[in-house]
Enzyme design. Structure first.
Site, mmCIF file in Angstrom:
data_model
loop_
_atom_site.group_PDB
_atom_site.id
_atom_site.type_symbol
_atom_site.label_atom_id
_atom_site.label_comp_id
_atom_site.label_asym_id
_atom_site.label_seq_id
_atom_site.Cartn_x
_atom_site.Cartn_y
_atom_site.Cartn_z
ATOM 1 N N ARG A 156 0.819 -1.218 0.000
ATOM 2 C CA ARG A 156 0.000 0.000 0.000
ATOM 3 C C ARG A 156 0.847 1.260 0.000
ATOM 4 O O ARG A 156 2.034 1.240 0.339
ATOM 5 C CB ARG A 156 -0.926 0.028 1.213
ATOM 6 C CG ARG A 156 -0.207 0.079 2.559
ATOM 7 C CD ARG A 156 -0.055 1.485 3.107
ATOM 8 N NE ARG A 156 0.783 1.545 4.297
ATOM 9 C CZ ARG A 156 2.060 1.851 4.293
ATOM 10 N NH1 ARG A 156 2.679 2.097 3.149
ATOM 11 N NH2 ARG A 156 2.754 1.914 5.413
ATOM 12 N N HIS A 173 1.021 10.509 10.250
ATOM 13 C CA HIS A 173 1.178 10.702 11.697
ATOM 14 C C HIS A 173 -0.152 11.109 12.337
ATOM 15 O O HIS A 173 -0.178 11.823 13.337
ATOM 16 C CB HIS A 173 2.293 11.723 12.006
ATOM 17 C CG HIS A 173 3.663 11.184 11.718
ATOM 18 N ND1 HIS A 173 4.344 10.385 12.613
ATOM 19 C CD2 HIS A 173 4.466 11.274 10.632
ATOM 20 C CE1 HIS A 173 5.516 10.039 12.090
ATOM 21 N NE2 HIS A 173 5.605 10.561 10.879
ATOM 22 N N GLY A 224 8.867 0.810 2.853
ATOM 23 C CA GLY A 224 7.770 1.647 3.338
ATOM 24 C C GLY A 224 6.462 1.412 2.600
ATOM 25 O O GLY A 224 5.513 2.183 2.735
ATOM 26 N N SER A 235 4.880 -1.517 2.844
ATOM 27 C CA SER A 235 4.243 -2.555 3.646
ATOM 28 C C SER A 235 4.260 -3.960 3.027
ATOM 29 O O SER A 235 3.229 -4.620 2.906
ATOM 30 C CB SER A 235 2.815 -2.150 4.017
ATOM 31 O OG SER A 235 2.570 -2.587 5.328
ATOM 32 N N SER A 236 5.463 -4.383 2.686
ATOM 33 C CA SER A 236 5.617 -5.784 2.279
ATOM 34 C C SER A 236 5.249 -6.698 3.442
ATOM 35 O O SER A 236 4.809 -7.829 3.238
ATOM 36 C CB SER A 236 7.047 -6.052 1.828
ATOM 37 O OG SER A 236 7.952 -5.995 2.914
ATOM 38 N N ASP A 273 -2.023 -0.521 7.558
ATOM 39 C CA ASP A 273 -1.442 -1.388 6.522
ATOM 40 C C ASP A 273 -2.258 -2.657 6.320
ATOM 41 O O ASP A 273 -2.547 -3.062 5.190
ATOM 42 C CB ASP A 273 -0.008 -1.765 6.882
ATOM 43 C CG ASP A 273 0.866 -0.548 7.105
ATOM 44 O OD1 ASP A 273 0.383 0.584 6.903
ATOM 45 O OD2 ASP A 273 2.031 -0.737 7.489
#
Ligand code: ADP
Ligand code: MG
Length: 390
Positions: free
Chosen positions: A31, A38, A128, A130-131, A176
């Site tokens: 994604r 944040h 970054g 999201s594997s 995620d």
């Protein structure tokens, strides 16, 4: 590689490794967060999109009882997970993402069968995107197929998040796993991190695409600074007399400026503004107001850079280059995405300008930093799917 080709590829890998065709093929995407940075630990909104990069698994029942064997076609390494008892952490390290999910199924009282698995992923590892969530949600989807027990998608996402917390030791939020499990093709997902309520936001206009630019740097101060930001937000919320910054308004912040130190004020200004921008961006996407969405992305980046101070010179360089290309060159907006201090930037661009924009960003970024960026575009992809089942 598109998903159909990827599925065929992993099926062939399964066949050559185990000597028979797979019974199931499943996939789950990585994604990118389009806006809402944040905000998750401040009970706010995030707006992620599933990307056309996936973890894919092919599997069949195994002859050896009590074991799930996972062959990683990239590392050429096999993990053996003993399922005859409650699954625990183990080796190799990457197997913990799968172990955590298998343990979650066991805790649900589901009889997990012995399996032979082959897997592949086109989500860049540690970039970054999201594997890790893709791997977890893919595993959960495989276990759904193999047990015939479909989980509620929210329950499935939470099970995957728990695996990341307890087996990988990463105290991540819910974004995620939610987008990987609940994403839908042609849609973004507006996620309320307080209530966990989700809303699909259609984005099917073929004239626009998201460009993902990996700076290929990762500055080390990330985790320490992250903890500091969380503490600063909690303290600002406390001073403002609210449970979390989600409950504070810009007016309230202004009125209380004298009671907050300058840093806390800026941190809170980022969070309060970013939550508002995220909600507006979702409305803008619904209305195909790409110029408006692009401006919100630029504002988000400026706020992360100046008020929240989580950008870095490489991310700023990408955003500056994108800004200099501008609307005339097909860029609506660009911002850093993810926790910061490196990783990726995301740009909203005109689809027919993708090639020229990619080339321009890559070449100017290289001149400015001496680093090769990795750049690809994606349309909003589908969430986890069972591609083949009997
Ligand atoms: P991100 O989620 O941003 O990619 P993480 O550090 O959370 O970064 O997750 C990356 C880790 O996930 C890798 O170091 C590896 O352990 C694991 N992983 C993800 N995909 C695979 C894969 N296809 N094969 C083996 N390990 C993987
Ligand atoms: Mg991760």
């Amino acid at each position: 590689m598109n998903l159909a080709d990827l599925a065929a590829h992993v099926a062939a890998q399964f066949q050559s490794h185990y000597g028979r065709p797979p019974r199931w093929i499943v996939a789950a995407p990585g994604r990118v967060n389009v806006i809402g940075e944040h905000t998750d630990y401040n009970d706010g909104f995030v707006l992620p999109m599933a990307i056309e990069r996936y973890a894919v698994m092919a599997a069949d029942n195994a002859a050896t009882l009590g074991v799930i064997s996972i062959y990683d076609t990239q590392f050429k390494e096999t993990a053996e997970v003993d399922i005859s008892q409650p699954v625990t952490k183990g080796q190799p390290k990457w197997s913990n993402y799968l172990r955590g999910v298998i343990a979650g199924f066991q805790q649900h009282g589901l009889a997990v069968p012995a399996l032979d698995v082959a897997m592949i992923s086109t989500v860049p590892l540690g970039g970054g995107l999201s594997s890790s969530a893709a791997l977890e949600v893919c595993t959960a989807t495989l276990l759904e197929a193999a047990t015939g027990k479909m989980l509620d998608p929210v329950e499935k996402a939470l099970l995957a998040q728990k695996a990341e917390h307890e087996f990988a030791g990463v105290p991540c939020g819910i974004m995620d796993q939610f987008i990987s499990a609940l994403g839908r093709e042609g849609h973004l997902l507006l996620l309320d991190c307080r209530t966990r309520k989700t809303e699909l936001v259609p984005m099917s206009d073929p004239a626009v695409a998201l460009l993902i630019v990996n700076t290929n740097v990762k500055h080390e101060l990330g985790s320490g600074e992250y903890a500091k930001r969380r503490a600063e937000c909690e303290s600002a919320a406390h001073t403002l007399g609210v449970t979390s910054l989600r409950d504070a308004t810009a007016g309230q912040l202004e009125a209380n400026q004298g009671r907050l130190d300058a840093v806390a004020f800026r941190r809170a200004r980022h969070v309060i503004g970013e939550i508002e921008r995220t909600v507006h961006a979702a409305a803008g996407i619904r209305a195909s107001n790409w110029t408006g969405v692009g401006q919100l992305m630029h504002a988000s980046h400026a706020s992360l850079r100046d008020d929240y101070e989580v950008s870095c010179k490489e991310l700023d360089a990408v955003v500056e280059i994108a800004e200099s290309i501008g609307l005339a060159g097909g860029v609506y907006g660009c911002r850093m995405t993810g926790g910061g201090f490196g990783g990726c930037a995301v740009a909203l661009v005109k689809a027919d300008h993708v090639a020229a924009i990619t080339e321009k960003i890559a070449s100017v970024y290289h001149v400015k930093t001496g680093i090769e960026a990795t750049i690809f575009s994606s349309r909003p992809a589908a969430g986890a799917t069972i591609i083949k089942a009997d």
